[in-house]
Design an enzyme around this catalytic site. Sequence first.
Site, PDB file in Angstrom:
ATOM      1  N   GLN A 259     -11.831  28.390 -13.653  1.00  0.00           N
ATOM      2  CA  GLN A 259     -10.605  27.747 -13.783  1.00  0.00           C
ATOM      3  C   GLN A 259     -11.041  26.209 -13.977  1.00  0.00           C
ATOM      4  O   GLN A 259     -10.253  25.509 -14.915  1.00  0.00           O
ATOM      5  CB  GLN A 259      -9.732  27.858 -12.561  1.00  0.00           C
ATOM      6  CG  GLN A 259      -9.277  29.017 -12.047  1.00  0.00           C
ATOM      7  CD  GLN A 259      -8.777  29.738 -13.472  1.00  0.00           C
ATOM      8  OE1 GLN A 259      -7.509  29.492 -14.006  1.00  0.00           O
ATOM      9  NE2 GLN A 259      -9.309  30.771 -14.017  1.00  0.00           N
ATOM     10  N   HIS A 262     -10.887  24.921 -17.612  1.00  0.00           N
ATOM     11  CA  HIS A 262      -9.744  25.256 -18.385  1.00  0.00           C
ATOM     12  C   HIS A 262      -9.310  23.632 -18.932  1.00  0.00           C
ATOM     13  O   HIS A 262      -8.910  23.268 -19.877  1.00  0.00           O
ATOM     14  CB  HIS A 262      -8.745  25.420 -17.850  1.00  0.00           C
ATOM     15  CG  HIS A 262      -8.233  26.923 -17.821  1.00  0.00           C
ATOM     16  ND1 HIS A 262      -8.027  27.504 -19.065  1.00  0.00           N
ATOM     17  CD2 HIS A 262      -8.477  28.099 -16.857  1.00  0.00           C
ATOM     18  CE1 HIS A 262      -7.803  28.613 -18.760  1.00  0.00           C
ATOM     19  NE2 HIS A 262      -7.981  29.325 -17.470  1.00  0.00           N
ATOM     20  N   GLU A 327      -2.913  27.886  -7.213  1.00  0.00           N
ATOM     21  CA  GLU A 327      -2.399  28.860  -8.123  1.00  0.00           C
ATOM     22  C   GLU A 327      -3.067  30.042  -7.741  1.00  0.00           C
ATOM     23  O   GLU A 327      -2.201  31.056  -8.098  1.00  0.00           O
ATOM     24  CB  GLU A 327      -2.707  28.033  -9.353  1.00  0.00           C
ATOM     25  CG  GLU A 327      -2.430  28.857 -10.642  1.00  0.00           C
ATOM     26  CD  GLU A 327      -2.843  28.479 -11.763  1.00  0.00           C
ATOM     27  OE1 GLU A 327      -3.809  27.719 -11.753  1.00  0.00           O
ATOM     28  OE2 GLU A 327      -2.137  28.859 -12.821  1.00  0.00           O
ATOM     29  N   HIS A 328      -4.222  30.145  -7.684  1.00  0.00           N
ATOM     30  CA  HIS A 328      -4.966  31.397  -7.643  1.00  0.00           C
ATOM     31  C   HIS A 328      -5.686  31.390  -6.225  1.00  0.00           C
ATOM     32  O   HIS A 328      -6.481  30.380  -6.025  1.00  0.00           O
ATOM     33  CB  HIS A 328      -5.999  31.553  -8.972  1.00  0.00           C
ATOM     34  CG  HIS A 328      -5.327  31.439 -10.030  1.00  0.00           C
ATOM     35  ND1 HIS A 328      -5.599  30.261 -10.881  1.00  0.00           N
ATOM     36  CD2 HIS A 328      -4.528  32.123 -10.888  1.00  0.00           C
ATOM     37  CE1 HIS A 328      -5.040  30.617 -11.935  1.00  0.00           C
ATOM     38  NE2 HIS A 328      -4.202  31.721 -12.116  1.00  0.00           N
ATOM     39  N   ASP A 361      -5.862  36.709 -15.346  1.00  0.00           N
ATOM     40  CA  ASP A 361      -5.537  35.864 -16.440  1.00  0.00           C
ATOM     41  C   ASP A 361      -5.505  36.989 -17.792  1.00  0.00           C
ATOM     42  O   ASP A 361      -4.424  36.436 -18.564  1.00  0.00           O
ATOM     43  CB  ASP A 361      -6.821  35.195 -16.880  1.00  0.00           C
ATOM     44  CG  ASP A 361      -6.816  33.941 -15.917  1.00  0.00           C
ATOM     45  OD1 ASP A 361      -5.697  33.588 -15.246  1.00  0.00           O
ATOM     46  OD2 ASP A 361      -7.970  33.077 -15.889  1.00  0.00           O
ATOM     47  N   HIS A 420      44.546  24.177  -6.444  1.00  0.00           N
ATOM     48  CA  HIS A 420      43.995  25.535  -5.961  1.00  0.00           C
ATOM     49  C   HIS A 420      44.633  26.287  -5.094  1.00  0.00           C
ATOM     50  O   HIS A 420      44.807  27.366  -5.137  1.00  0.00           O
ATOM     51  CB  HIS A 420      42.720  25.075  -5.132  1.00  0.00           C
ATOM     52  CG  HIS A 420      41.492  24.366  -5.963  1.00  0.00           C
ATOM     53  ND1 HIS A 420      41.446  23.246  -6.727  1.00  0.00           N
ATOM     54  CD2 HIS A 420      40.195  24.778  -6.021  1.00  0.00           C
ATOM     55  CE1 HIS A 420      40.532  23.025  -7.272  1.00  0.00           C
ATOM     56  NE2 HIS A 420      39.327  23.980  -6.953  1.00  0.00           N
TER      57      HIS A 420
HETATM   58  N1  LIG Z   1      -0.969  27.493 -15.562  1.00  0.00           N
HETATM   59  C1  LIG Z   1      -0.900  28.525 -16.341  1.00  0.00           C
HETATM   60  O1  LIG Z   1      -0.586  29.515 -16.385  1.00  0.00           O
HETATM   61  C2  LIG Z   1      -1.901  27.964 -17.517  1.00  0.00           C
HETATM   62  C3  LIG Z   1      -2.505  28.832 -18.465  1.00  0.00           C
HETATM   63  C4  LIG Z   1      -3.177  28.542 -19.877  1.00  0.00           C
HETATM   64  C5  LIG Z   1      -3.460  27.190 -19.746  1.00  0.00           C
HETATM   65  N2  LIG Z   1      -3.322  26.407 -18.865  1.00  0.00           N
HETATM   66  C6  LIG Z   1      -3.387  25.028 -18.922  1.00  0.00           C
HETATM   67  O2  LIG Z   1      -2.630  24.443 -19.920  1.00  0.00           O
HETATM   68  C7  LIG Z   1      -3.417  23.087 -20.379  1.00  0.00           C
HETATM   69  C8  LIG Z   1      -3.630  23.373 -22.043  1.00  0.00           C
HETATM   70  O3  LIG Z   1      -3.867  22.215 -22.295  1.00  0.00           O
HETATM   71  P1  LIG Z   1      -4.490  21.813 -23.856  1.00  0.00           P
HETATM   72  O4  LIG Z   1      -4.667  20.551 -23.954  1.00  0.00           O
HETATM   73  O5  LIG Z   1      -5.538  22.660 -23.997  1.00  0.00           O
HETATM   74  O6  LIG Z   1      -3.450  22.294 -24.894  1.00  0.00           O
HETATM   75  P2  LIG Z   1      -1.774  21.998 -25.094  1.00  0.00           P
HETATM   76  O7  LIG Z   1      -1.462  22.838 -26.118  1.00  0.00           O
HETATM   77  O8  LIG Z   1      -1.029  21.911 -23.818  1.00  0.00           O
HETATM   78  O9  LIG Z   1      -1.892  20.423 -25.591  1.00  0.00           O
HETATM   79  C9  LIG Z   1      -2.023  19.998 -27.055  1.00  0.00           C
HETATM   80  C10 LIG Z   1      -1.251  19.113 -27.342  1.00  0.00           C
HETATM   81  O10 LIG Z   1      -0.983  17.998 -26.671  1.00  0.00           O
HETATM   82  C11 LIG Z   1      -0.586  16.776 -27.450  1.00  0.00           C
HETATM   83  N3  LIG Z   1      -1.601  15.477 -27.260  1.00  0.00           N
HETATM   84  C12 LIG Z   1      -2.904  15.517 -27.075  1.00  0.00           C
HETATM   85  N4  LIG Z   1      -3.085  14.323 -26.704  1.00  0.00           N
HETATM   86  C13 LIG Z   1      -1.992  13.360 -26.848  1.00  0.00           C
HETATM   87  C14 LIG Z   1      -2.013  12.044 -26.767  1.00  0.00           C
HETATM   88  N5  LIG Z   1      -2.544  11.334 -26.442  1.00  0.00           N
HETATM   89  N6  LIG Z   1      -0.540  11.761 -26.683  1.00  0.00           N
HETATM   90  C15 LIG Z   1       0.496  12.523 -27.125  1.00  0.00           C
HETATM   91  N7  LIG Z   1       0.281  13.905 -27.273  1.00  0.00           N
HETATM   92  C16 LIG Z   1      -0.852  14.491 -27.015  1.00  0.00           C
HETATM   93  C17 LIG Z   1      -0.767  17.354 -28.861  1.00  0.00           C
HETATM   94  O11 LIG Z   1       0.397  17.285 -29.414  1.00  0.00           O
HETATM   95  C18 LIG Z   1      -1.547  18.547 -28.801  1.00  0.00           C
HETATM   96  O12 LIG Z   1      -1.047  19.509 -29.867  1.00  0.00           O
HETATM   97  C19 LIG Z   1      -4.623  23.234 -19.713  1.00  0.00           C
HETATM   98  O13 LIG Z   1      -4.453  22.144 -18.460  1.00  0.00           O
HETATM   99  C20 LIG Z   1      -4.783  24.429 -18.901  1.00  0.00           C
HETATM  100  O14 LIG Z   1      -5.413  24.570 -17.718  1.00  0.00           O
HETATM  101  C21 LIG Z   1      -2.236  26.616 -17.773  1.00  0.00           C
HETATM  102  N1  LIG Z   2      -5.927  30.704 -15.780  1.00  0.00           N
HETATM  103  C1  LIG Z   2      -4.773  30.251 -16.609  1.00  0.00           C
HETATM  104  C2  LIG Z   2      -3.707  29.860 -15.711  1.00  0.00           C
HETATM  105  O1  LIG Z   2      -4.192  28.805 -14.956  1.00  0.00           O
HETATM  106  C3  LIG Z   2      -4.500  31.299 -17.516  1.00  0.00           C
HETATM  107  C4  LIG Z   2      -5.515  31.812 -18.637  1.00  0.00           C
HETATM  108  C5  LIG Z   2      -5.295  31.934 -19.882  1.00  0.00           C
HETATM  109  N2  LIG Z   2      -6.330  32.490 -20.337  1.00  0.00           N
HETATM  110  C6  LIG Z   2      -7.338  32.193 -19.426  1.00  0.00           C
HETATM  111  N3  LIG Z   2      -6.941  31.765 -18.518  1.00  0.00           N
HETATM  112 ZN   LIG Z   3      -7.991  31.261 -16.729  1.00  0.00          ZN
END
Ligand SMILES: NC(=O)c1ccc[n+]([C@@H]2O[C@H](COP(=O)([O-])OP(=O)(O)OC[C@H]3O[C@@H](n4cnc5c(N)ncnc54)[C@H](O)[C@@H]3O)[C@@H](O)[C@H]2O)c1
Ligand SMILES: N[C@H](CO)Cc1c[nH]c[nH+]1
Ligand SMILES: [Zn+2]
Length: 433
Positions: A259, A262, A327-328, A361, A420
């Site tokens: 995690q 990520h 979360e997990h 996941d 009413h």
């Molecule tokens: N909880 C869940 O189920 C789950 C599952 C998968 C991923 N996640 C989380 O999702 C998140 C993914 O984040 P990511 O960044 O890889 O992808 P993302 O797609 O969420 O964000 C990317 C976008 O952020 C925007 N961005 C980046 N910098 C910016 C700035 N300075 N100003 C304005 N916009 C900006 C851009 O538009 C870009 O396209 C991680 O935090 C991961 O832990 C959570």
């Molecule tokens: N662990 C993420 C949710 O917190 C989900 C994910 C997608 N791919 C791998 N992991």
């Molecule tokens: Zn994950």
Amino acid sequence: MPVFLDTTAPGFEAEFSALLSAKREDSPDVDAVVSGIIADVRSRGDAAVIELTSKFDRLDLTPETLAFSRDEIDMAVGDVTPDDRAALELAADRIRAYHQKQMPEDASWQDACGATLGWRWTPVSAAGLYVPGGLASYPSSVLMNAIPAKVAGVERLAITVPTPDGAVNPLVLLAAQLSGVDEIYRIGGAQAIAALAYGTDAVAPVDKITGPGNAFVAAAKRRVFGKVGIDMIAGPSEILVIADKDNNADWLALDLLSQAEHDESAQSILITDDAAFGRAVADAVETRLQTLERAAIAGPSWRDFGAVITVRSLDEAAELSNRIAPEHLELCVADPVALSQNTVHAGAIFLGQYTPEAIGDYIGGPNHVLPTARSARFSSGLSVMDFLKRTTLSQMTPAALRAIGPSAETLAQSESLEAHGLSVRARLDQLNR
Ligand SMILES: NC(=O)c1ccc[n+]([C@@H]2O[C@H](COP(=O)([O-])OP(=O)(O)OC[C@H]3O[C@@H](n4cnc5c(N)ncnc54)[C@H](O)[C@@H]3O)[C@@H](O)[C@H]2O)c1
Ligand SMILES: N[C@H](CO)Cc1c[nH]c[nH+]1
Ligand SMILES: [Zn+2]
């Protein structure tokens, strides 16, 4: 180094509170940026989305190329290896089977006064699914969002996924195909959320937006809530492992890193009743970080937000777990089922040392879009219910209206709502004639 806490040490409460309240996302700056982006997309539509995609994802689009064409999808999907396809299909099948069991039933019954009462579930008409694509690409998140929507019966499914520098993971497109998605837009961040909520010439608005994303996505979902429904604010990932000493330290180190990798704001915590084992896991994390390709993300996350907590007993571990509401939650103890009876605030629980969180996941079946930032105290992971609405149904007979109508009239009078009361009285007068 992560923080090392011990429940028997003086000052534990203060340190634990600091861990719980560590600010990991959503600075005021992010909200200000997001508010500007949403206003821009509302006023300039596709032009703003295109400009922001060029700025943040280094990708130049036109209104015609905002969405993937069918040919582009077919071509990309054609490159997927048979092994990748088989794994994704197995995941899709398992996720579908799990979510089909969540479908709630309509209800209807006649009560003592003869009124027919009940409810009916209907799907939202159009859903927008955000698939993160900044630091990593997530075909699994396509399945986790789209399959419950499809099982619920949503008619139109649109996905937005950022493709930095134009790089597309063909598995994202295959996952969309396997789960029956209708439209895929190569846009991300707050601009994608704004386009889905308010619509542009190229993107028709939806009724509900689901899916995880970074702080910009989360802030945008908060801001568009009300115009559309949202599932939750799923922020940076979290894992809490409760383990006794009869575990493989390296396995648990990898679970914590799974995690941490990520996001630099992710949080990984180990709680153990054996201080030496806690140290061994922390050492194993450091060893793994030396070779992990994603150490640049996982390292800062582990060192800034990670923790190893030593407790006196597993009961105490469960109490702390409930305060963290992770979360997990992985339970790597001799009797995980018994311990799980006491761990009541968690998005998803993984029982026993052969159930790494990563199974959840990808392939276990339950959803991986889960409540973060302690919101598991009051909310649940994404499910079929997120794409359904419950409409109540009531049908009075003349006898039923005679039986309960006068009380409605009395209550209307107590609220000084004349019409009413009269709307009931007019019918009662007619029935009594
Ligand atoms: N909880 C869940 O189920 C789950 C599952 C998968 C991923 N996640 C989380 O999702 C998140 C993914 O984040 P990511 O960044 O890889 O992808 P993302 O797609 O969420 O964000 C990317 C976008 O952020 C925007 N961005 C980046 N910098 C910016 C700035 N300075 N100003 C304005 N916009 C900006 C851009 O538009 C870009 O396209 C991680 O935090 C991961 O832990 C959570
Ligand atoms: N662990 C993420 C949710 O917190 C989900 C994910 C997608 N791919 C791998 N992991
Ligand atoms: Zn994950």
